[in-house]
Enzyme design. Structure first.
Site, PDB file in Angstrom:
ATOM      1  N   GLY A  33      71.467  -6.747 -17.040  1.00  0.00           N
ATOM      2  CA  GLY A  33      70.431  -7.215 -17.959  1.00  0.00           C
ATOM      3  C   GLY A  33      69.705  -6.038 -18.593  1.00  0.00           C
ATOM      4  CG  ASP A  52      69.712  -5.827  -5.867  1.00  0.00           C
ATOM      5  OD1 ASP A  52      70.004  -6.963  -5.442  1.00  0.00           O
ATOM      6  OD2 ASP A  52      70.580  -4.970  -6.130  1.00  0.00           O
ATOM      7  CB  ALA A  75      75.454 -14.029 -10.260  1.00  0.00           C
ATOM      8  CE1 TYR A 132      80.824 -14.960 -10.489  1.00  0.00           C
ATOM      9  CE2 TYR A 132      82.427 -16.543 -11.317  1.00  0.00           C
ATOM     10  CZ  TYR A 132      81.133 -16.067 -11.261  1.00  0.00           C
ATOM     11  OH  TYR A 132      80.138 -16.700 -11.966  1.00  0.00           O
ATOM     12  CE  LYS A 136      77.671 -18.088  -8.990  1.00  0.00           C
ATOM     13  NZ  LYS A 136      76.300 -17.536  -9.172  1.00  0.00           N
ATOM     14  NE  ARG A 199      89.080 -20.149 -20.121  1.00  0.00           N
ATOM     15  CZ  ARG A 199      90.351 -20.261 -19.763  1.00  0.00           C
ATOM     16  NH1 ARG A 199      91.008 -21.390 -19.999  1.00  0.00           N
ATOM     17  NH2 ARG A 199      90.980 -19.251 -19.190  1.00  0.00           N
ATOM     18  NE  ARG A 256      91.808 -12.359 -17.628  1.00  0.00           N
ATOM     19  CZ  ARG A 256      91.113 -12.942 -18.602  1.00  0.00           C
ATOM     20  NH1 ARG A 256      91.130 -12.434 -19.821  1.00  0.00           N
ATOM     21  NH2 ARG A 256      90.408 -14.023 -18.373  1.00  0.00           N
ATOM     22  N   GLY A 258      96.412 -15.518 -12.669  1.00  0.00           N
ATOM     23  CA  GLY A 258      95.417 -16.488 -12.240  1.00  0.00           C
ATOM     24  C   GLY A 258      94.594 -17.094 -13.344  1.00  0.00           C
TER      25      GLY A 258
END
Length: 296
Positions: A33, A52, A75, A132, A136, A199, A256, A258
């Site tokens: 950010g 953090d 995240a 990842y 999550k 998507r 890519r 996966g």
């Protein structure tokens, strides 16, 4: 309080909350950010803390703020970085979420709005990009198991592919930002695979409205959030060409490992539980994003 408040979606959320009269504190370690994202929000009274979420100091910051609602967006969101450093990925996404929940409870917060990812669907050990999604998923499981016994209301949202102003391309889910940057800077664009992968693109202001609706109406559930419109990457690049007039080179690369072929959200649960539906069509959202990217 908004964790990850200086990020792409987080900064838009801070601004929208302030416009509604909320007192807002942004928490961000500024690793991805940037304070410049909060320029407009800070002018509206949003305060910013540089910390953090894995740092023990978070508890003190949370206690001082004494938030009614904690929006948890912080995240490690780069799939590529998570694969390079799965330990840090788990530390931030899973353990960091546990620390946010614990600090929220101790500060007396009434609700946690946890922002997860569609990557939790089908996440399994050994699959490509698993670190990842599994991190999550672990975060979601912790919130679901611990929040009720701790006496705090909660809801988890899994947004579709969010795009819009202030997003910077990382070559993964930020395909709109990546391609617009290339178009604006006369660079070649790259398409991984045949472009038939689809998507569900969600404009950032719609995503923010869903998050606020979750704070006001959703409770003790996990919901996928998207417009329910399936767009192939080939169709996306055609729309972006039409908006920008770009005539550069689109280079094809191998798919890519996966990479998900189809990703589209059923919009009905969010409509039923949150009273929310996406309002910005892709063409409008792309035009607004291009105008921001080019300063026009």
């Amino acid at each position: 309080m908004v964790t990850g408040g200086a990020g792409f979606v987080g900064s838009h959320l801070c601004e929208a909350l302030a416009e509604r009269g909320w007192e807002v504190v942004s928490v961000d370690d500024l690793s991805t950010g940037a304070l410049c994202n909060l320029e407009s929000a800070r002018a509206k009274g949003v305060s910013a803390e540089w910390v953090d979420i894995t740092d023990p100091r978070l508890e003190g910051v949370m206690a001082d703020a004494a938030p009614q609602v904690v929006f948890h967006l912080a995240a490690m969101s780069s799939v590529r970085q998570c694969e390079k450093d799965p330990r840090r990925c788990g530390e931030v996404n899973a353990e960091g979420t546990a620390r946010v929940l614990e600090s929220a409870v101790r500060s007396g917060a009434e609700k946690l709005v946890n922002i997860s990812s569609l990557a939790v669907h089908g996440a399994s050990p050994g699959s490509a990009g698993a670190s990842y999604g599994l991190s999550k998923l672990a975060a979601e499981d912790h919130v679901r198991r611990q929040a009720a016994s701790a006496g705090i209301d909660w809801i988890t949202l899994r947004p579709a592919n969010v795009y819009g102003p202030r997003q910077h391309g990382d070559g993964e889910s930020a395909v709109v930002a990546t391609w617009f940057w290339g178009m604006a800077n006369q660079r070649p664009l790259f398409l991984d695979g045949d472009g038939l992968q689809t998507r569900d693109f969600l404009y950032v202001s719609d995503a923010v409205e869903a998050v606020i609706a979750a704070a006001e109406r959703g409770s003790v559930t996990a919901i996928d959030v998207g417009g329910g419109v399936e767009t192939s990457l080939n169709a996306l690049i055609r729309q972006m060409r039409a908006i920008t007039g770009w005539e550069g080179t689109l280079r094809r690369r191998s798919a890519r490992p996966g990479d998900i072929r189809r990703s589209v959200v059923d919009p009905r649960p969010a409509r039923t539980v949150l009273g929310w539906s996406a309002r910005t069509d892709l063409a409008t959202g792309l035009r607004r994003t291009w105008e921001w990217a080019t300063g026009s």
